[in-house]
Motif scaffolding. Structure first.
Motif, PDB file in Angstrom:
ATOM      1  N   UNK A 105      -3.656 -24.645  69.941  1.00  0.00           N
ATOM      2  CA  UNK A 105      -2.779 -25.403  69.051  1.00  0.00           C
ATOM      3  C   UNK A 105      -1.555 -25.404  69.728  1.00  0.00           C
ATOM      4  N   UNK A 106      -0.868 -26.633  69.824  1.00  0.00           N
ATOM      5  CA  UNK A 106       0.467 -26.928  70.423  1.00  0.00           C
ATOM      6  C   UNK A 106       1.069 -28.028  69.547  1.00  0.00           C
ATOM      7  N   UNK A 107       2.317 -28.392  69.825  1.00  0.00           N
ATOM      8  CA  UNK A 107       2.938 -29.341  69.393  1.00  0.00           C
ATOM      9  C   UNK A 107       3.758 -28.996  68.012  1.00  0.00           C
ATOM     10  N   UNK A 108       3.804 -30.098  67.249  1.00  0.00           N
ATOM     11  CA  UNK A 108       4.724 -29.851  66.118  1.00  0.00           C
ATOM     12  C   UNK A 108       3.864 -30.443  64.751  1.00  0.00           C
ATOM     13  N   UNK A 109       3.417 -29.278  64.010  1.00  0.00           N
ATOM     14  CA  UNK A 109       2.846 -29.462  62.771  1.00  0.00           C
ATOM     15  C   UNK A 109       3.447 -30.469  61.722  1.00  0.00           C
ATOM     16  N   UNK A 110       4.648 -30.642  61.751  1.00  0.00           N
ATOM     17  CA  UNK A 110       5.208 -31.636  61.062  1.00  0.00           C
ATOM     18  C   UNK A 110       4.985 -33.060  61.376  1.00  0.00           C
ATOM     19  N   UNK A 111       4.054 -33.407  62.455  1.00  0.00           N
ATOM     20  CA  UNK A 111       3.502 -34.653  62.712  1.00  0.00           C
ATOM     21  C   UNK A 111       2.483 -35.059  61.466  1.00  0.00           C
ATOM     22  N   UNK A 112       1.883 -33.942  61.105  1.00  0.00           N
ATOM     23  CA  UNK A 112       1.048 -34.466  59.785  1.00  0.00           C
ATOM     24  C   UNK A 112       1.830 -34.811  58.536  1.00  0.00           C
ATOM     25  N   UNK A 113       3.283 -34.762  58.678  1.00  0.00           N
ATOM     26  CA  UNK A 113       4.002 -35.401  57.402  1.00  0.00           C
ATOM     27  C   UNK A 113       5.075 -36.330  57.893  1.00  0.00           C
ATOM     28  N   UNK A 114       4.585 -37.222  59.057  1.00  0.00           N
ATOM     29  CA  UNK A 114       5.530 -38.135  59.592  1.00  0.00           C
ATOM     30  C   UNK A 114       6.773 -37.441  60.056  1.00  0.00           C
ATOM     31  N   UNK A 115       6.794 -36.283  60.615  1.00  0.00           N
ATOM     32  CA  UNK A 115       8.066 -35.639  61.134  1.00  0.00           C
ATOM     33  C   UNK A 115       9.181 -35.399  60.166  1.00  0.00           C
ATOM     34  N   UNK A 116       8.639 -35.294  58.758  1.00  0.00           N
ATOM     35  CA  UNK A 116       9.827 -35.124  57.614  1.00  0.00           C
ATOM     36  C   UNK A 116      10.474 -33.798  58.215  1.00  0.00           C
ATOM     37  N   UNK A 117      11.578 -33.653  57.636  1.00  0.00           N
ATOM     38  CA  UNK A 117      12.281 -32.439  57.779  1.00  0.00           C
ATOM     39  C   UNK A 117      12.202 -31.623  56.675  1.00  0.00           C
ATOM     40  N   UNK A 118      11.597 -31.972  55.483  1.00  0.00           N
ATOM     41  CA  UNK A 118      11.396 -31.044  54.562  1.00  0.00           C
ATOM     42  C   UNK A 118       9.927 -30.974  54.182  1.00  0.00           C
ATOM     43  N   UNK A 119       9.517 -29.530  53.690  1.00  0.00           N
ATOM     44  CA  UNK A 119       8.272 -29.395  53.226  1.00  0.00           C
ATOM     45  C   UNK A 119       8.166 -29.535  51.597  1.00  0.00           C
ATOM     46  N   UNK A 120       6.835 -29.798  51.139  1.00  0.00           N
ATOM     47  CA  UNK A 120       6.567 -29.807  50.025  1.00  0.00           C
ATOM     48  C   UNK A 120       6.103 -28.507  49.203  1.00  0.00           C
ATOM     49  N   UNK A 121       5.995 -28.117  48.000  1.00  0.00           N
ATOM     50  CA  UNK A 121       5.419 -26.992  47.359  1.00  0.00           C
ATOM     51  C   UNK A 121       3.768 -27.197  47.837  1.00  0.00           C
ATOM     52  N   UNK A 122       3.494 -25.946  48.667  1.00  0.00           N
ATOM     53  CA  UNK A 122       1.980 -25.776  48.978  1.00  0.00           C
ATOM     54  C   UNK A 122       1.634 -26.778  50.161  1.00  0.00           C
ATOM     55  N   UNK A 123       2.797 -27.059  50.951  1.00  0.00           N
ATOM     56  CA  UNK A 123       2.707 -28.256  52.067  1.00  0.00           C
ATOM     57  C   UNK A 123       1.393 -27.904  52.950  1.00  0.00           C
ATOM     58  N   UNK A 124       1.285 -26.514  53.649  1.00  0.00           N
ATOM     59  CA  UNK A 124       0.503 -26.280  54.425  1.00  0.00           C
ATOM     60  C   UNK A 124      -0.535 -25.109  53.797  1.00  0.00           C
ATOM     61  N   UNK A 125      -0.636 -25.050  52.642  1.00  0.00           N
ATOM     62  CA  UNK A 125      -1.521 -24.148  52.005  1.00  0.00           C
ATOM     63  C   UNK A 125      -2.850 -23.906  52.865  1.00  0.00           C
ATOM     64  N   UNK A 126      -2.989 -22.700  53.170  1.00  0.00           N
ATOM     65  CA  UNK A 126      -4.586 -22.251  53.813  1.00  0.00           C
ATOM     66  C   UNK A 126      -4.896 -23.385  55.016  1.00  0.00           C
ATOM     67  N   UNK A 127      -4.018 -24.096  55.559  1.00  0.00           N
ATOM     68  CA  UNK A 127      -4.273 -24.980  56.466  1.00  0.00           C
ATOM     69  C   UNK A 127      -5.284 -24.658  57.626  1.00  0.00           C
ATOM     70  N   UNK A 128      -5.145 -23.424  57.875  1.00  0.00           N
ATOM     71  CA  UNK A 128      -5.877 -22.861  59.055  1.00  0.00           C
ATOM     72  C   UNK A 128      -6.829 -21.705  58.842  1.00  0.00           C
ATOM     73  N   UNK A 129      -6.866 -21.479  57.446  1.00  0.00           N
ATOM     74  CA  UNK A 129      -7.577 -20.320  56.912  1.00  0.00           C
ATOM     75  C   UNK A 129      -8.816 -20.221  57.549  1.00  0.00           C
ATOM     76  N   UNK A 130      -9.097 -18.901  57.939  1.00  0.00           N
ATOM     77  CA  UNK A 130     -10.636 -18.520  58.489  1.00  0.00           C
ATOM     78  C   UNK A 130     -10.825 -19.292  59.675  1.00  0.00           C
ATOM     79  N   UNK A 131      -9.709 -19.823  60.456  1.00  0.00           N
ATOM     80  CA  UNK A 131     -10.041 -20.368  61.782  1.00  0.00           C
ATOM     81  C   UNK A 131      -9.817 -19.539  63.012  1.00  0.00           C
ATOM     82  N   UNK A 132     -11.029 -18.557  62.863  1.00  0.00           N
ATOM     83  CA  UNK A 132     -11.083 -17.848  63.864  1.00  0.00           C
ATOM     84  C   UNK A 132     -11.281 -18.492  65.438  1.00  0.00           C
ATOM     85  N   UNK A 133     -11.504 -19.553  65.470  1.00  0.00           N
ATOM     86  CA  UNK A 133     -11.496 -20.069  66.860  1.00  0.00           C
ATOM     87  C   UNK A 133      -9.892 -20.620  67.451  1.00  0.00           C
ATOM     88  N   UNK A 134      -8.857 -20.419  66.434  1.00  0.00           N
ATOM     89  CA  UNK A 134      -7.689 -20.753  66.800  1.00  0.00           C
ATOM     90  C   UNK A 134      -7.072 -19.573  67.630  1.00  0.00           C
TER      91      UNK A 134
END
Length: 187
Positions: A105-134
């Motif tokens: 993985x590379x680049x900016x994770x915030x592209x998933x939120x239209x490059x917002x400057x601010x996260x929300x509660x639980x924004x990326x909760x468990x996003x890559x959980x158990x991704x043993x391929x990463x």
């Protein structure tokens, strides 16, 4: 020389679209054959209307139905969302990548939120959980954190050898809780 400023260029079939600006989109690069999908856990409320798009290599953007996308060796899958609708809403309502093969993985994770400057509660909760391929984490440039924003984000990503930079200096309740739990290859 060239087309004067302010003119609309007509081509057969309509108006020529503006070229896409260069952006640092979240990118998954495959080593060997891989797949990338996303699972929706729980019944989303606000995140039900989240639209995620992807493109392969230099292809066209298309709306992603979250089903598995097959990547050959060297293929790049770029991800974006033109809205700021949350990815996740709680520890019971969240989106999570599922992967096979080997993925950098590379680049900016915030592209998933239209490059917002601010996260929300639980924004990326468990996003890559158990991704043993990463094998490599993307950039996490957000400096305004929120309650539980990165909880379990990379938990059990056993192929990660290096953690991404975490530039935020003001922390919020549980923002990094178990973020790298079970990442047995981190050095």
């Amino acid at each position: 020389a060239g087309i004067p400023t302010g003119w609309t260029v007509q081509v057969e079939g309509g108006v020529t679209p503006e070229p896409e600006p260069e952006r640092d989109y979240l990118c998954f690069t495959s080593t060997g054959d891989s797949t990338v999908a996303m699972a929706q856990h729980g019944t989303p409320n606000t995140s039900a209307n989240k639209v995620i798009q992807y493109k392969l290599n230099d292809g066209q953007w298309q709306t992603w139905d979250l089903s598995a996308v097959t990547l050959a060796d060297g293929d790049k899958m770029y991800l974006k969302s033109d809205d700021e609708i949350p990815m996740s809403e709680s520890s019971n309502i969240y989106k999570q990548f599922t992967m096979t093969g080997s993925i950098v993985a590379s680049g900016n994770t915030m592209s998933l939120l239209n490059f917002s400057d601010t996260l929300t509660n639980y924004a990326f909760y468990s996003l890559f959980y158990n991704c043993t391929s990463l094998t490599q984490a993307p950039a996490l440039p957000a400096t305004t954190l929120t309650n539980s924003c990165y909880v379990n984000m990379f938990s059990n990503c056993t192929s990660l050898t290096q953690a991404p930079a975490l530039p935020a200096t003001t922390l919020e309740y549980a923002c990094y809780n178990s973020m790298f739990a079970g990442c047995t290859s981190l050095t």
